[in-house]
Design a protein around this motif. Structure first.
Motif, PDB file in Angstrom:
ATOM      1  N   ILE A  91     -54.054  57.272  32.741  1.00 32.21           N
ATOM      2  CA  ILE A  91     -55.326  56.215  32.757  1.00 32.21           C
ATOM      3  C   ILE A  91     -55.490  55.662  34.176  1.00 32.21           C
ATOM      4  N   GLU A  92     -54.290  55.213  34.624  1.00 26.50           N
ATOM      5  CA  GLU A  92     -54.261  54.502  35.890  1.00 26.50           C
ATOM      6  C   GLU A  92     -54.959  55.318  37.128  1.00 26.50           C
ATOM      7  N   GLY A  93     -54.647  56.629  36.817  1.00 28.13           N
ATOM      8  CA  GLY A  93     -55.283  57.613  37.849  1.00 28.13           C
ATOM      9  C   GLY A  93     -56.765  57.950  37.393  1.00 28.13           C
ATOM     10  N   PHE A  94     -56.640  58.209  36.407  1.00 27.19           N
ATOM     11  CA  PHE A  94     -58.130  58.798  35.956  1.00 27.19           C
ATOM     12  C   PHE A  94     -59.256  57.797  36.098  1.00 27.19           C
ATOM     13  N   LYS A  95     -59.132  56.580  35.668  1.00 30.33           N
ATOM     14  CA  LYS A  95     -60.200  55.599  35.561  1.00 30.33           C
ATOM     15  C   LYS A  95     -60.615  55.254  37.326  1.00 30.33           C
TER      16      LYS A  95
ATOM     17  N   GLY B 205     -51.328  64.813  34.479  1.00 29.37           N
ATOM     18  CA  GLY B 205     -50.646  63.256  33.955  1.00 29.37           C
ATOM     19  C   GLY B 205     -50.629  62.368  35.208  1.00 29.37           C
ATOM     20  N   GLY B 206     -50.029  61.218  35.011  1.00 32.58           N
ATOM     21  CA  GLY B 206     -50.036  60.133  35.872  1.00 32.58           C
ATOM     22  C   GLY B 206     -48.878  60.557  37.015  1.00 32.58           C
ATOM     23  N   ASN B 207     -48.859  59.575  38.186  1.00 30.58           N
ATOM     24  CA  ASN B 207     -48.139  59.949  39.256  1.00 30.58           C
ATOM     25  C   ASN B 207     -48.112  61.246  39.912  1.00 30.58           C
ATOM     26  N   SER B 208     -49.155  62.051  39.846  1.00 29.64           N
ATOM     27  CA  SER B 208     -49.188  63.446  40.247  1.00 29.64           C
ATOM     28  C   SER B 208     -49.614  63.445  41.712  1.00 29.64           C
ATOM     29  N   ASN B 209     -49.138  64.321  42.449  1.00 31.58           N
ATOM     30  CA  ASN B 209     -49.702  64.558  43.922  1.00 31.58           C
ATOM     31  C   ASN B 209     -50.835  65.760  44.159  1.00 31.58           C
ATOM     32  N   VAL B 210     -51.485  66.034  43.101  1.00 30.21           N
ATOM     33  CA  VAL B 210     -52.233  67.144  43.038  1.00 30.21           C
ATOM     34  C   VAL B 210     -53.636  66.475  43.538  1.00 30.21           C
ATOM     35  N   PRO B 211     -54.193  67.004  44.526  1.00 27.32           N
ATOM     36  CA  PRO B 211     -55.548  66.488  45.298  1.00 27.32           C
ATOM     37  C   PRO B 211     -56.699  66.782  44.640  1.00 27.32           C
ATOM     38  N   LEU B 212     -57.459  65.722  44.271  1.00 30.90           N
ATOM     39  CA  LEU B 212     -58.554  65.649  43.567  1.00 30.90           C
ATOM     40  C   LEU B 212     -59.665  66.654  44.396  1.00 30.90           C
ATOM     41  N   GLY B 213     -59.946  67.741  43.714  1.00 35.39           N
ATOM     42  CA  GLY B 213     -61.039  68.652  44.368  1.00 35.39           C
ATOM     43  C   GLY B 213     -61.678  69.813  43.766  1.00 35.39           C
ATOM     44  N   VAL B 214     -61.583  71.097  44.438  1.00 37.25           N
ATOM     45  CA  VAL B 214     -62.274  72.103  44.020  1.00 37.25           C
ATOM     46  C   VAL B 214     -61.625  72.702  42.622  1.00 37.25           C
ATOM     47  N   VAL B 215     -60.226  72.614  42.652  1.00 37.41           N
ATOM     48  CA  VAL B 215     -59.409  72.870  41.200  1.00 37.41           C
ATOM     49  C   VAL B 215     -59.723  72.054  40.372  1.00 37.41           C
ATOM     50  N   SER B 216     -59.712  70.715  40.467  1.00 31.45           N
ATOM     51  CA  SER B 216     -60.261  69.891  39.337  1.00 31.45           C
ATOM     52  C   SER B 216     -61.431  70.049  38.951  1.00 31.45           C
ATOM     53  N   ILE B 217     -62.464  70.281  39.656  1.00 34.07           N
ATOM     54  CA  ILE B 217     -63.920  70.837  39.167  1.00 34.07           C
ATOM     55  C   ILE B 217     -63.804  71.997  38.398  1.00 34.07           C
TER      56      ILE B 217
ATOM     57  N   TYR C 108     -67.279  64.584  46.884  1.00 32.23           N
ATOM     58  CA  TYR C 108     -68.594  65.330  47.691  1.00 32.23           C
ATOM     59  C   TYR C 108     -69.424  64.304  48.047  1.00 32.23           C
ATOM     60  N   ILE C 109     -69.580  63.208  47.094  1.00 34.82           N
ATOM     61  CA  ILE C 109     -70.446  62.136  47.459  1.00 34.82           C
ATOM     62  C   ILE C 109     -70.000  60.804  47.926  1.00 34.82           C
ATOM     63  N   ASP C 110     -68.765  60.359  47.518  1.00 31.49           N
ATOM     64  CA  ASP C 110     -68.249  59.071  47.820  1.00 31.49           C
ATOM     65  C   ASP C 110     -67.153  59.352  48.713  1.00 31.49           C
ATOM     66  N   LYS C 111     -66.692  60.600  48.729  1.00 30.96           N
ATOM     67  CA  LYS C 111     -65.665  61.254  49.719  1.00 30.96           C
ATOM     68  C   LYS C 111     -64.520  60.389  49.769  1.00 30.96           C
ATOM     69  N   THR C 112     -63.855  60.286  48.503  1.00 32.28           N
ATOM     70  CA  THR C 112     -62.744  59.569  48.165  1.00 32.28           C
ATOM     71  C   THR C 112     -61.311  60.321  48.375  1.00 32.28           C
ATOM     72  N   ASP C 113     -60.237  59.733  48.644  1.00 34.68           N
ATOM     73  CA  ASP C 113     -59.208  60.663  48.821  1.00 34.68           C
ATOM     74  C   ASP C 113     -58.215  60.079  47.748  1.00 34.68           C
ATOM     75  N   LEU C 114     -58.326  60.977  46.655  1.00 32.41           N
ATOM     76  CA  LEU C 114     -57.569  60.360  45.396  1.00 32.41           C
ATOM     77  C   LEU C 114     -56.885  61.671  44.954  1.00 32.41           C
ATOM     78  N   SER C 115     -55.617  61.408  44.041  1.00 31.56           N
ATOM     79  CA  SER C 115     -55.002  62.257  43.363  1.00 31.56           C
ATOM     80  C   SER C 115     -55.438  62.788  41.871  1.00 31.56           C
ATOM     81  N   CYS C 116     -55.685  63.824  41.759  1.00 33.91           N
ATOM     82  CA  CYS C 116     -56.090  64.335  40.182  1.00 33.91           C
ATOM     83  C   CYS C 116     -55.045  63.706  39.070  1.00 33.91           C
TER      84      CYS C 116
END
Length: 233
Positions: free
Chosen positions: A134-138, A206-218, A194-202
């Motif tokens: 939740i900490e990462g998801f929110k 689960g939590g504490n992952s280093n998977v970048p948020l991006g095309v795979v997540s979409i 693509y709008i806010d252009k944030t640099d977050l992990s997906c």
């Protein structure tokens, strides 16, 4: 040289940036007192970059002198540079989807099995530490920002959809849940990336992952939405 007070040490960073966290740790390890400034949003960060004519953050100031980012700070303090820890990686996602594909092949359940196994594996990883998820998801999910309890519901909804794909039971309900979760997730990630252009992990694994948020997540969310529509029609 900056306009900072010449007697003050400062660091300006994004709260979730791994390099900013490393710089903070380095300052702490060297017993350097400092003011920690975290940007509240992208606009504040961009204004800072424009003012100081820099392209990246974090930026560290020691006694009014701009040292630079984490690497420059480590070199300035004659410390070793850690350039491996916290690097983003798609390996966890590859492991999950490869395992799901092999399970679907072994059971000859094909695309429905692949989706079912994938969602069950992803849900399991989230359920292992829901608060961390939740900490990462929110940080990027629009519905969780508005209704925090959705973060707790999400892993169970994902597991329900996965089991539904595998069992074939209550297809209308499973399709509705999958379509809803996929649409909300896809829109949230598209806005964040693509709008806010944030640099977050997906938070998908689960939590504490280093998977970048991006095309795979979409792509994951689009697949859920498409499968949901397919079940409904």
């Amino acid at each position: 040289m900056s306009n900072q007070d010449s007697n003050v040490n400062e660091i300006y960073r994004k709260p979730d940036c791994p390099w900013g966290k490393k710089a903070v740790t380095l300052l702490d390890n060297n017993n350097i007192e400092y003011k920690d400034h975290t940007f509240s949003d992208k606009d504040e960060e961009n204004a800072f970059k424009e003012k100081h004519e820099v392209k990246t953050t974090p930026q560290v100031f020691l006694k009014g002198e701009r040292i630079g980012g984490y690497t420059e700070l480590a070199e300035h303090l004659n410390d070793s540079v850690d350039d491996d820890e916290d690097e983003t990686s798609y390996l966890p996602v590859i492991a999950v989807f490869s395992t799901a594909a092999l399970m679907a092949l072994a059971t000859q359940t094909w695309i429905m099995g692949f989706m079912g196994f994938s969602l069950c594996l992803l849900a399991c990883l989230k359920l292992m530490d829901i608060p961390a998820f939740i900490e990462g998801f929110k940080k990027y999910d629009l519905l969780t920002k508005a209704i925090p309890v959705y973060g707790w519901v999400y892993p169970f909804a994902e597991l329900f959809a996965g089991l539904g794909f595998l069992s074939g039971l209550v297809p209308n309900l499973v399709g509705s849940v999958s379509l809803f979760v996929g649409l909300v997730g896809g829109v949230s990630i598209f806005k964040a990336v693509y709008i806010d252009k944030t640099d977050l992990s997906c938070a998908c694994i689960g939590g504490n992952s280093n998977v970048p948020l991006g095309v795979v997540s979409i792509s994951e969310n689009v697949m859920m939405a498409v499968m949901g529509v397919w079940l409904l029609i």
